[in-house]
Design an enzyme around this catalytic site. Sequence first.
Site, PDB file in Angstrom:
ATOM      1  N   LYS A   1      -7.082   3.417  -2.502  1.00 31.82           N
ATOM      2  CA  LYS A   1      -7.358   3.350  -1.064  1.00 31.82           C
ATOM      3  C   LYS A   1      -7.565   4.765  -0.537  1.00 31.82           C
ATOM      4  CE  LYS A   1      -4.897   2.002   3.212  1.00 31.82           C
ATOM      5  NZ  LYS A   1      -3.683   1.317   3.737  1.00 31.82           N
TER       6      LYS A   1
ATOM      7  N   LYS B   1     -10.227   0.253  -1.449  1.00 30.38           N
ATOM      8  CA  LYS B   1     -10.001  -0.023  -0.035  1.00 30.38           C
ATOM      9  C   LYS B   1     -10.362   1.198   0.793  1.00 30.38           C
ATOM     10  CE  LYS B   1      -6.433  -1.338   3.336  1.00 30.38           C
ATOM     11  NZ  LYS B   1      -5.047  -1.862   3.516  1.00 30.38           N
TER      12      LYS B   1
ATOM     13  N   ASP C   1       0.862  -1.179   0.000  1.00 35.75           N
ATOM     14  CA  ASP C   1       0.000   0.000   0.000  1.00 35.75           C
ATOM     15  C   ASP C   1       0.905   1.239   0.000  1.00 35.75           C
ATOM     16  OD1 ASP C   1      -1.798  -2.052   0.508  1.00 35.75           O
ATOM     17  OD2 ASP C   1      -2.904  -0.954   2.053  1.00 35.75           O
TER      18      ASP C   1
END
Length: 220
Positions: A158, A187, A94
């Site tokens: 995300k 996300k 991430d």
Amino acid sequence: MKLTTAELAKYLDHTNLKPNATEEEIIQTCREALEYNTASVCVNSYWMPLVTKELEGSTVNPITVVGFPLGATNTATKVYEANTSIDEGAEEVDMVINIGELLAGHDENVTADIKAVAEAVHAKGKLLKVILETSYLNEDQVVRACKASEAAGADYVKTSTGFSSEGATLANVSLMRATVGDRLGVKASGGIHSRKEAIDMIEAGASRLGVSATVKILAE
């Protein structure tokens, strides 16, 4: 939407990104993830060897963060951190975008930064999620960040690091899903503390949730 506890658990990246987390606390995070069989354990890169060892033989993935939490590290550093973490066991990465460059309208630089990390991650057969840090962005900027992430080859977008002024919102999750369609995962991360909030995020379009309140959510 009705999900069993086991089904909901597989949406969750059980997260411990605290700067003061100790080895004992990281191990406890892994044990909680194993107990509930979450999607993953998400930690800072220093802890990747430990987490990989703790999760060995399970279906819970070790994942890490890159350029975290500010996103303003240079691209080569992000690539190095991603490669090192994958070599130590990370299945997903991430990364935080260069927020300042997006705000300045330098979308080509944002895309190039993401693309370099995406290429490194994909070369090793792993997944890349791109953290937009939506608390700093208006709707147009969220859309641009999503488009830059998709153009660069990311697998997910995300919402947040959890270290800014605001975490995931239903409005931003819905906007991100509308922008990327079914081509990328979405996300939601930051500020999700209850089962209802988790389900609401999934209904808004999230395909993964980053949470530290995993035990509380799944025990409800």
